[in-house]
Design an enzyme around this catalytic site. Sequence first.
Site, PDB file in Angstrom:
ATOM      1  N   SER A 248       1.204  -0.793   0.712  1.00 51.41           N
ATOM      2  CA  SER A 248      -0.005   0.070  -0.041  1.00 51.41           C
ATOM      3  C   SER A 248       0.610   0.721   0.330  1.00 51.41           C
ATOM      4  O   SER A 248       1.902   1.666   0.682  1.00 51.41           O
ATOM      5  CB  SER A 248      -0.721   0.241   1.437  1.00 51.41           C
TER       6      SER A 248
ATOM      7  N   HIS B 279      -1.340  -1.614  -4.404  1.00 48.71           N
ATOM      8  CA  HIS B 279      -2.622  -0.899  -3.300  1.00 48.71           C
ATOM      9  C   HIS B 279      -2.538   0.342  -3.193  1.00 48.71           C
ATOM     10  O   HIS B 279      -1.568   0.975  -2.671  1.00 48.71           O
ATOM     11  CB  HIS B 279      -3.364  -1.765  -2.357  1.00 48.71           C
TER      12      HIS B 279
ATOM     13  N   ASP C  33      -4.569   3.799  -1.616  1.00 40.55           N
ATOM     14  CA  ASP C  33      -5.580   4.000  -1.101  1.00 40.55           C
ATOM     15  C   ASP C  33      -6.410   5.600  -1.089  1.00 40.55           C
ATOM     16  O   ASP C  33      -5.122   6.005  -1.367  1.00 40.55           O
ATOM     17  CB  ASP C  33      -5.501   4.812   0.558  1.00 40.55           C
TER      18      ASP C  33
ATOM     19  N   MET D 259      -8.091   8.911  -0.368  1.00 42.88           N
ATOM     20  CA  MET D 259      -9.444   9.043   0.939  1.00 42.88           C
ATOM     21  C   MET D 259     -10.013  11.018   0.489  1.00 42.88           C
ATOM     22  O   MET D 259      -9.206  11.620   0.027  1.00 42.88           O
ATOM     23  CB  MET D 259      -7.926   9.303   1.871  1.00 42.88           C
TER      24      MET D 259
ATOM     25  N   HIS E  84      -8.270   1.624  -3.739  1.00 43.06           N
ATOM     26  CA  HIS E  84      -9.650   1.305  -2.502  1.00 43.06           C
ATOM     27  C   HIS E  84     -10.376   2.802  -1.700  1.00 43.06           C
ATOM     28  O   HIS E  84      -9.430   3.859  -1.302  1.00 43.06           O
ATOM     29  CB  HIS E  84      -8.120   1.244  -1.468  1.00 43.06           C
TER      30      HIS E  84
ATOM     31  N   MET F  11     -11.462   5.050  -0.222  1.00 47.05           N
ATOM     32  CA  MET F  11     -11.776   5.685   0.935  1.00 47.05           C
ATOM     33  C   MET F  11     -13.333   7.159   0.892  1.00 47.05           C
ATOM     34  O   MET F  11     -12.520   8.527   1.561  1.00 47.05           O
ATOM     35  CB  MET F  11     -11.462   5.868   2.365  1.00 47.05           C
TER      36      MET F  11
ATOM     37  N   MET G 188     -11.248  -5.016   6.628  1.00 43.06           N
ATOM     38  CA  MET G 188     -10.188  -3.616   7.326  1.00 43.06           C
ATOM     39  C   MET G 188      -9.782  -3.996   8.247  1.00 43.06           C
ATOM     40  O   MET G 188     -10.556  -4.093   9.332  1.00 43.06           O
ATOM     41  CB  MET G 188     -11.087  -2.469   7.630  1.00 43.06           C
TER      42      MET G 188
ATOM     43  N   ASP H 228      -6.473  -5.149   5.432  1.00 41.57           N
ATOM     44  CA  ASP H 228      -5.646  -4.360   5.204  1.00 41.57           C
ATOM     45  C   ASP H 228      -5.015  -3.786   6.916  1.00 41.57           C
ATOM     46  O   ASP H 228      -6.746  -2.879   7.133  1.00 41.57           O
ATOM     47  CB  ASP H 228      -6.558  -3.627   4.225  1.00 41.57           C
TER      48      ASP H 228
HETATM   49  C1  DX5 Z   1      -6.029   2.253   5.870  1.00 39.06           C
HETATM   50  C2  DX5 Z   1      -5.469   2.288   4.721  1.00 39.06           C
HETATM   51  C3  DX5 Z   1      -4.246   1.285   4.580  1.00 39.06           C
HETATM   52  C4  DX5 Z   1      -2.828   1.621   4.693  1.00 39.06           C
HETATM   53  C5  DX5 Z   1      -2.485   0.576   5.803  1.00 39.06           C
HETATM   54  O1  DX5 Z   1      -6.662   3.118   6.068  1.00 39.06           O
HETATM   55  O2  DX5 Z   1      -6.065   1.371   4.165  1.00 39.06           O
HETATM   56  O3  DX5 Z   1      -4.121   0.831   3.016  1.00 39.06           O
HETATM   57  O4  DX5 Z   1      -2.118   1.902   3.179  1.00 39.06           O
HETATM   58  O5  DX5 Z   1      -1.350   0.841   6.096  1.00 39.06           O
HETATM   59  P1  DX5 Z   1      -0.711  -0.783   7.702  1.00 39.06           P
HETATM   60  O6  DX5 Z   1       0.230  -0.927   6.749  1.00 39.06           O
HETATM   61  O7  DX5 Z   1       0.421   0.579   7.852  1.00 39.06           O
HETATM   62  O8  DX5 Z   1      -1.377   0.048   8.362  1.00 39.06           O
HETATM   63 ZN    ZN Z   2      -6.376   0.309   2.217  1.00 41.81          ZN
END
Ligand code: DX5
Ligand code: ZN
Length: 216
Positions: free
Chosen positions: A10, A34, A36, A38, A65, A67, A139, A173
């Site tokens: 990620s 991956h 993310d 947001m 992903h 969010m 999650m 994740d």
């Molecule tokens: C958190 C993200 C993850 C994040 C995970 O909301 O969806 O993908 O990058 O990071 P680690 O592996 O550090 O928990």
């Molecule tokens: Zn994620």
Amino acid sequence: MAKPPQIIPSILSAERKRLQHYVELIEPHVKAIHIDIMDGKFVPQENFCPETVELLRTRLHKEVHLMIIDPDREAEDYAAAGADTIIIHAELFDDPISLSAALKNIRKLKTRAGVSINPETPVSKIKPVIKDADLVLVMTVHPGRGGQDMIPECLKKVKEIRKLSKSIDIEVDGGINKDTIKYAVKAGANRLVVGSAIFCQEDPVDAIISMKKLIE
Ligand code: DX5
Ligand code: ZN
């Protein structure tokens, strides 16, 4: 049978200005990344946009992903930007019919469709739509930032989903690292998203190789 376990870096925790460098560094060692997204609404932070997905040059499968509070409206932009898998959050949908429709729309965009549940969301929320999804993302931390500790109770949901489908991709994740990765695989996860345990390490490639050995 589920596909063999794989690590999916990620890039949230990777240094922003050197994203392309990091992607090239890990490219020979993994199959997917991956990304993310947001929006500052579904989660407090705000970060990447479709252009981030588009500008990252890689042969790796791009898993996005979302969010964000309006995945239905924005999925098309991410597909156009080159997403190979689009993951949406189940919490945003009041009923299984609208969630199912959103997943079907994503598949129509010729991308794989994923559905994600937060730590407090029960498996019953996604049970009726599992057939419409290519992957379920459980999650294992509260979404929004990297570097948190895994919430071990979430792995019970992984077991529950694996009982519902032997073949579906189950992804975890949040808080996955060399200490927790084996438990996630044992529970039935076959896609392990890892952020800080790769990109906040001195040698990201070495971190990937070490974790791969633990799940082989
Ligand atoms: C958190 C993200 C993850 C994040 C995970 O909301 O969806 O993908 O990058 O990071 P680690 O592996 O550090 O928990
Ligand atoms: Zn994620």
